[in-house]
Design a protein around this motif. Structure first.
Motif, mmCIF file in Angstrom:
data_model
loop_
_atom_site.group_PDB
_atom_site.id
_atom_site.type_symbol
_atom_site.label_atom_id
_atom_site.label_comp_id
_atom_site.label_asym_id
_atom_site.label_seq_id
_atom_site.Cartn_x
_atom_site.Cartn_y
_atom_site.Cartn_z
ATOM 1 N N ASP A 158 -39.641 37.413 23.045
ATOM 2 C CA ASP A 158 -38.455 36.788 23.639
ATOM 3 C C ASP A 158 -37.463 36.422 22.539
ATOM 4 O O ASP A 158 -37.817 36.374 21.349
ATOM 5 N N ILE A 159 -36.241 36.165 22.945
ATOM 6 C CA ILE A 159 -35.181 35.803 21.985
ATOM 7 C C ILE A 159 -35.620 34.630 21.109
ATOM 8 O O ILE A 159 -35.380 34.608 19.896
ATOM 9 N N GLU A 160 -36.295 33.658 21.718
ATOM 10 C CA GLU A 160 -36.698 32.454 20.986
ATOM 11 C C GLU A 160 -37.771 32.741 19.924
ATOM 12 O O GLU A 160 -38.040 31.881 19.075
ATOM 13 N N ASP A 161 -38.382 33.912 19.979
ATOM 14 C CA ASP A 161 -39.430 34.254 19.015
ATOM 15 C C ASP A 161 -38.868 34.773 17.693
ATOM 16 O O ASP A 161 -39.622 34.969 16.742
ATOM 17 N N VAL A 171 -45.439 35.999 17.372
ATOM 18 C CA VAL A 171 -46.158 36.990 18.181
ATOM 19 C C VAL A 171 -47.293 36.314 18.934
ATOM 20 O O VAL A 171 -48.030 35.507 18.353
ATOM 21 N N ARG A 172 -47.420 36.629 20.205
ATOM 22 C CA ARG A 172 -48.556 36.169 20.997
ATOM 23 C C ARG A 172 -49.522 37.332 21.145
ATOM 24 O O ARG A 172 -49.259 38.294 21.865
ATOM 25 N N SER A 202 -30.179 39.053 34.296
ATOM 26 C CA SER A 202 -29.820 37.670 34.600
ATOM 27 C C SER A 202 -29.913 36.834 33.335
ATOM 28 O O SER A 202 -30.568 37.226 32.360
ATOM 29 N N ALA A 203 -29.273 35.681 33.360
ATOM 30 C CA ALA A 203 -29.265 34.810 32.186
ATOM 31 C C ALA A 203 -30.653 34.281 31.864
ATOM 32 O O ALA A 203 -30.929 33.877 30.731
ATOM 33 N N SER A 204 -31.548 34.281 32.849
ATOM 34 C CA SER A 204 -32.896 33.760 32.633
ATOM 35 C C SER A 204 -33.822 34.768 31.955
ATOM 36 O O SER A 204 -34.919 34.410 31.537
ATOM 37 N N GLU A 205 -33.381 36.025 31.846
ATOM 38 C CA GLU A 205 -34.212 37.052 31.201
ATOM 39 C C GLU A 205 -34.119 36.901 29.692
ATOM 40 O O GLU A 205 -33.072 37.121 29.096
ATOM 41 N N ARG A 206 -35.237 36.530 29.053
ATOM 42 C CA ARG A 206 -35.240 36.230 27.623
ATOM 43 C C ARG A 206 -35.881 37.332 26.783
ATOM 44 O O ARG A 206 -35.955 37.213 25.556
#
Length: 296
Positions: A158-161, A171-172, A202-206
Motif C-alpha cells: 500500500d502507499i503507506e508502506d 512488507v507483510r 476510489s480514494a479508499s484504494e491504497r
C-alpha cells in the motif's frame, strides 16, 4: 462441507487471522479430502473426517499420487490434514491424531529456476514505458527483483508502506510477519514515475499497483504480465514472478553477500530455507569451471 472443516476454517480466519490465500488453500485441500472419503467409503460407511484412521490417510496419500499430483502438491495437502487433525485433537473431536505418523512422499531435489543478470536487465529494459500501465509494470518488476519480494508481498503493498527517501518498503510476509525491505534506487525511480499517473478507482484504494480498472492487481495478473514481457524481450524461459526472487538471492550470493543477510532480506524464518541458494551458486561455479578450466 463437514461442520468440523467449517469450524477449522473459522478458527484460521478469526483466531489465527490467516490470509485469504491461506484460507483458500486449506479449503481446497480439505474439500478434496472430503471427496476422497465419499468416493472410497464402503456401503453404509461413515464419510466424515473424524472417522478417518491412519490407514485411511495413507490410502489418501496414495490416491493423490495415483491422480498425477506432484510430490510437492501431495506434501502440501498432507500438511493441511496434519493441521486439521491437530485442531480436531485439541478440541476433543478425535481421541487420537491419525495424521501424526503420516509421511510425505519423497520429493526430487529441484534447484530454483533463475534468470541471469543480463536476462533480468534485458527483461526490465524491454518493458515499454510510454504509457501509465507500462510504467506500472516497470516499477512493479523493478520492485520484485530489487527487493526479492514474493509476488503476494508486491501486490499487497500500500502507499503507506513506502519510504522512498530511505529506499525501503514495509512488507507483510508469510505468517503476517512484517519486515522493512530495501528495494534499490532503480525501483524507487520507477515507483515515483508510476505514482505520478496512478489512477485508483476510489480514494479508499491504497494499493500501489493497480489494474486498468483502478483496483489492486492480483498475483495471477502479475504472472501473466511477466509472460508477456519475457516474450517481448525474447527470453525463452518458464520464469514466474518467484523466479525474480530466486534470481535476487542467487545474484547477491554470487557477489559475496553472506547467507544470514540474504535470509533477512528474503524474510525466511529458517536459515535452512535460504541454503538452497548456496547449492545454486555451487552449480553455477561448477559450470564456469567446466567451461573455462583447461584441465576440467
Amino acid at each position: 462441507m463437514d461442520a468440523s472443516i467449517r469450524s477449522f476454517l473459522d478458527h484460521l480466519r478469526v483466531e489465527r487471522q490467516s490470509s485469504e490465500h491461506t484460507l483458500r488453500s486449506y479449503e481446497d485441500d480439505l474439500t478434496l479430502f472430503e471427496r476422497f472419503l465419499e468416493e472410497t467409503r464402503s456401503a453404509g460407511g461413515d464419510p466424515s473426517p473424524a472417522s478417518a484412521d491412519a490407514r485411511r490417510l495413507r490410502r489418501y496419500s496414495a490416491w493423490l499420487s495415483g491422480r498425477g499430483y506432484a510430490a510437492s502438491t501431495v506434501a502440501r495437502r498432507l500438511a493441511s490434514l496434519r493441521s486439521f487433525f491437530r485442531y480436531m485433537r485439541r478440541n476433543g473431536e478425535v481421541a487420537a491424531d491419525p495424521a501424526a505418523s503420516l509421511r510425505n512422499p519423497k520429493q526430487p531435489k529441484r534447484l530454483p529456476k533463475l534468470l541471469r543478470v543480463d536476462e533480468v536487465v534485458k527483461l526490465l529494459d524491454s518493458i515499454p514505458v510510454a504509457d501509465s500501465l507500462g510504467r506500472r509494470d516497470r516499477a512493479m518488476f523493478e520492485t520484485l527483483y530489487g527487493g526479492g519480494l514474493r509476488v503476494s508481498e508486491v501486490v499487497g503493498l500500500d502507499i503507506e508502506d513506502l519510504d522512498l527517501d530511505e529506499e525501503l518498503v514495509r512488507v507483510r510476509g508469510k505468517g503476517r510477519r512484517e519486515r522493512m525491505s530495501p528495494i534499490g534506487s532503480m525501483a524507487v525511480h520507477w515507483i515515483r514515475l508510476h505514482l505520478a499517473t496512478r489512477e485508483p478507482r476510489s480514494a479508499s484504494e491504497r494499493a500501489i499497483f493497480l489494474n486498468r480498472y483502478g483496483d489492486r492487481l492480483t498475483a495471477r495478473s502479475v504472472g501473466r504480465l511477466l509472460e508477456e514481457h519475457l516474450a517481448r524481450a525474447g527470453i525463452r524461459s518458464e520464469a514466474s514472478p518467484h523466479t525474480l526472487r530466486h534470481s535476487f538471492a542467487t545474484h547477491l550470493l554470487d557477489r559475496g553477500a553472506d547467507l544470514r543477510s540474504v535470509q533477512e532480506l528474503l524474510g525466511h524464518r529458517n536459515l535452512t530455507t535460504t541454503q538452497i541458494y548456496t547449492h545454486v551458486t555451487q552449480e553455477r561455479l561448477l559450470d564456469v569451471y567446466q567451461e573455462a578450466h583447461p584441465r576440467a
